[in-house]
Write an enzyme that holds these catalytic residues in place. Sequence first.
Site, short mmCIF file in Angstrom:
data_model
loop_
_atom_site.label_atom_id
_atom_site.label_comp_id
_atom_site.label_asym_id
_atom_site.label_seq_id
_atom_site.Cartn_x
_atom_site.Cartn_y
_atom_site.Cartn_z
N ASP A 101 0.85 -1.20 0.00
CA ASP A 101 0.00 0.00 0.00
C ASP A 101 0.88 1.25 0.00
O ASP A 101 2.04 1.21 0.44
CB ASP A 101 -0.89 0.04 1.25
CG ASP A 101 -1.88 -1.12 1.28
OD1 ASP A 101 -2.18 -1.67 0.21
OD2 ASP A 101 -2.34 -1.46 2.38
N1 URA Z 1 -1.24 -5.93 3.85
C1 URA Z 1 -1.75 -4.66 3.84
O1 URA Z 1 -2.80 -4.40 4.40
N2 URA Z 1 -1.06 -3.71 3.18
C2 URA Z 1 0.12 -3.93 2.58
O2 URA Z 1 0.71 -2.99 2.03
C3 URA Z 1 0.65 -5.23 2.60
C4 URA Z 1 -0.06 -6.21 3.24
#
Ligand code: URA
Length: 254
Positions: A101
């Site tokens: 993310d």
């Molecule tokens: N899980 C999440 O919620 N975000 C990420 O970036 C990676 C794994």
Amino acid sequence: MRLDKYLADMGAGTRSEIRKSIRKNGAMVGEQMIFDPGVLLDGFPEVIYQGETWQYEPVVWYMMNKPSGVLSASEDRKQRTVLDLIAERKRTDLFPVGRLDKDTEGLLLITNDGEAAHRLLAPKFHVDKTYLVRTGVNAFTEENAASFAEGIRYDKTLTALPAKMRIAPFGDPREALVTIREGKFHQIKKMVAALGGGREVSYLRRVSFGPLSLDSTLAPGEYRRLTGKEIEALLACVQGGAKDKREDLNGRRN
Ligand code: URA
């Protein structure tokens, strides 16, 4: 491989720019000055083009410590991507292996090896990814760890595969190391929210991907090439058939 493709893949310019320049000024391939951009090269010789030396690498791998605020994408019209952070001369066909993310930090692999990337992300190969997770207020509990080990339901239709949770790896019970084998959208955030008690991820960093741990000398935004040994270890975990699906992360067979 054609000379113009060789140079374009390596980031020397667009195919048409390269063709024009070679026709006009030539490029040195070994001992020979070549003016035909379509000439077929024998293997991957060193090429001198526009005064710079180019050496083709069929496959490249980087480990980046992704900073928060940057997209895990190859390009974006408006926002900075992880590839924009690679300052050195780079191949044009690089992409991140999966996504973190925008606000997640940590270990991100970048390569041009599509087949290996596909395998590393394929659920059937069960490549473990470990995240350092911090929640805002409520501490994690052993009950939470048990829910993760069971396989927590985190969406109307989604149940996570069994995941490992180690609470307070550095002494703070609002932190945990969580290992999952999947990579669904916002997975860790949704799994933590599903624990209830108002738990929400306030900070997330990926600290390992398969056999590789985040290099602690890399500050957020920094990257380095993987070593030959690291590439070997990475590819070894997705070679051959998939791992036995019946064995979960806690070593149990189900
Ligand atoms: N899980 C999440 O919620 N975000 C990420 O970036 C990676 C794994």
